[in-house]
Motif scaffolding. Structure first.
Motif, PDB file in Angstrom:
ATOM      1  N   ARG A  71      38.628  75.842  71.472  1.00 44.85           N
ATOM      2  CA  ARG A  71      38.208  74.440  71.503  1.00 44.85           C
ATOM      3  C   ARG A  71      37.331  74.149  72.710  1.00 44.85           C
ATOM      4  NH1 ARG A  71      42.810  69.947  71.225  1.00 44.85           N
ATOM      5  NH2 ARG A  71      42.829  70.682  69.074  1.00 44.85           N
ATOM      6  N   LEU A  99      36.007  67.240  62.411  1.00 43.07           N
ATOM      7  CA  LEU A  99      37.024  68.273  62.590  1.00 43.07           C
ATOM      8  C   LEU A  99      37.163  69.080  61.310  1.00 43.07           C
ATOM      9  CD1 LEU A  99      39.786  66.236  64.452  1.00 43.07           C
ATOM     10  CD2 LEU A  99      38.019  67.673  65.450  1.00 43.07           C
ATOM     11  N   THR A 100      37.392  70.369  61.469  1.00 39.10           N
ATOM     12  CA  THR A 100      37.689  71.215  60.328  1.00 39.10           C
ATOM     13  C   THR A 100      39.152  71.027  59.926  1.00 39.10           C
ATOM     14  OG1 THR A 100      38.296  73.082  61.742  1.00 39.10           O
ATOM     15  CG2 THR A 100      35.965  72.879  61.113  1.00 39.10           C
ATOM     16  N   ARG A 101      39.519  71.651  58.807  1.00 42.11           N
ATOM     17  CA  ARG A 101      40.896  71.510  58.336  1.00 42.11           C
ATOM     18  C   ARG A 101      41.879  72.132  59.322  1.00 42.11           C
ATOM     19  NH1 ARG A 101      41.894  73.352  52.309  1.00 42.11           N
ATOM     20  NH2 ARG A 101      40.394  71.639  52.098  1.00 42.11           N
ATOM     21  N   GLU A 125      41.446  72.489  62.554  1.00 36.84           N
ATOM     22  CA  GLU A 125      41.520  71.641  63.743  1.00 36.84           C
ATOM     23  C   GLU A 125      42.358  70.395  63.487  1.00 36.84           C
ATOM     24  OE1 GLU A 125      37.223  72.733  65.829  1.00 36.84           O
ATOM     25  OE2 GLU A 125      37.404  71.017  64.483  1.00 36.84           O
ATOM     26  N   ARG A 126      42.308  69.860  62.269  1.00 34.90           N
ATOM     27  CA  ARG A 126      43.165  68.708  61.956  1.00 34.90           C
ATOM     28  C   ARG A 126      44.641  69.094  61.972  1.00 34.90           C
ATOM     29  NH1 ARG A 126      39.146  67.632  57.952  1.00 34.90           N
ATOM     30  NH2 ARG A 126      40.536  68.460  56.348  1.00 34.90           N
TER      31      ARG A 126
END
Length: 369
Positions: free
Chosen positions: A250, A7-9, A11-12
């Motif tokens: 997503r 996950l990217t930042r 997405e987190r």
């Protein structure tokens, strides 16, 4: 092989916001109550009265000049250094960064984007309303005044109303507006009022604003805070739109990483050149699509998979037109299953007589005796 998704930042952050599907129940959205409407009307009347008083060069303009000649920064020079730092609490850049950091943490804890969106809407209203009045009236500041006793309007200035004061009211008042409990809202209201009053008085002390500038700045910031409940539907729609865009991105990313399905009637074989060769599968009808005496040959094809918005996957096979197999005269075609694999040392398959003798020996064991 691990297949964990990295996950990217961003997405987190959204994954953290998704822990709770709904906003906590104890958070109440402010409503435009009758008490708030009365305060809004009174503040608007005070705002218009200040503008009319400056336009008509009334007693308020004479008070501005008297305080300017008094020069407070010369009367109390010992607090000048401290007030130089205090006035930073009204500057738009530093205050916006500090308050946005706090509200970002609130978004993280409460799993909602409403605090940051509300701050953005309030600052947008502040820039539009205050900026338009500044440029429209064009008042000069005390340090640039040219005629004693005049209002210094329409002279190309931009200090009426005071931007520092209005920004302090909105930026620090938004914390009280977004408070979770009644006690917290009251405490933050007192703190924001003290900060905004101090910033406004500091600008008068430093000689950068007239008294009337500060009065109009206080009322301009308060008008924005009182009118924010009217923009709550817009804030809610903006938050829903942001989450909807995130979900669509997503889903697109997930479908883009899905493997291409394999066609059931074809067996894919990867050749040395990196191209896919498609052969009929074992359960396919033999000789289907070929004329009598001919067997379909492997063809080089390209398999392309495309994801549709409904979630299904479309597979397209691009292949050249299959040509019938041509065999030299005198050598009939032999099916692969009937061929005998041959190595340089000879056939790996024993002769028929040897296989029959082996089967007979196994069927009639010799008893010792």
């Amino acid at each position: 092989m691990r297949t964990d998704q990295i996950l990217t930042r961003l997405e987190r952050v959204f994954a953290r916001l998704d822990r709770e599907p709904e906003r906590p129940a104890h958070l109440q959205t402010p409503q435009m109550s009758r008490h708030r409407v009365v305060l809004l009307g009174s503040t608007l009347a005070f705002y218009l009265a200040i503008v009319v008083a400056v336009l008509t060069t009334s007693w308020l303009v004479r008070l501005d000049w008297q305080i300017m000649f008094f020069r407070p920064y010369e009367q109390w020079p010992q607090v000048h250094a401290f007030l130089d730092y205090l006035v930073v609490l009204g500057q738009r850049g530093p205050t916006a960064v500090m308050v946005a950091a706090w509200l970002g943490w609130r978004c993280w804890r409460q799993h909602t984007l409403r605090p940051l969106i509300t701050l953005g809407v309030a600052l947008l209203l502040l820039n539009v309303t205050v900026g338009s009045v500044k440029l429209g009236l064009g008042r000069l500041g005390p340090h640039y005044a040219t005629e004693i006793g005049s209002a210094e309007l329409f002279a190309g200035g931009d200090i009426f109303p005071s931007g520092h004061t209005a920004n302090a009211v909105v930026t620090w008042g938004i914390l009280a507006y977004l408070a979770s409990t009644v006690v917290t809202r009251r405490v933050l209201s007192v703190v924001s009022a003290v900060v905004s009053l101090s910033v406004g008085a500091t600008t008068v002390y430093l000689g950068t604003h007239w008294v009337s500038d500060v009065l109009l700045g206080w009322s301009a910031g308060l008008l924005i805070l009182l009118a924010l409940p009217w923009f709550e539907p817009l804030i809610a729609r903006t938050e829903a739109y942001v989450f909807d865009v995130r979900e669509r991105l997503r889903r697109r990313a997930e479908t883009g990483r899905m493997p291409a399905p394999v066609v059931s009637a074809l067996t894919p074989l990867l050749s040395a050149g990196g191209k896919w060769q498609l052969r009929p599968a074992a359960d396919a009808a033999p000789g289907a699509g070929a004329s009598e005496g001919q067997v379909p040959q492997p063809v080089t094809a390209t398999v392309a998979a495309a994801a549709t918005p409904s979630g299904t996957t479309t597979v397209t096979v691009h292949s050249p037109t299959a040509r019938p197999a041509v065999h030299p005269a005198g050598r009939p075609h032999v099916i692969r299953s009937e061929r005998t694999p041959v190595t340089p040392a000879g056939s790996r398959r024993p002769a028929h007589t040897e296989r029959a003798a082996a089967r007979g020996a196994a069927a009639r064991p010799v008893a010792g005796g």
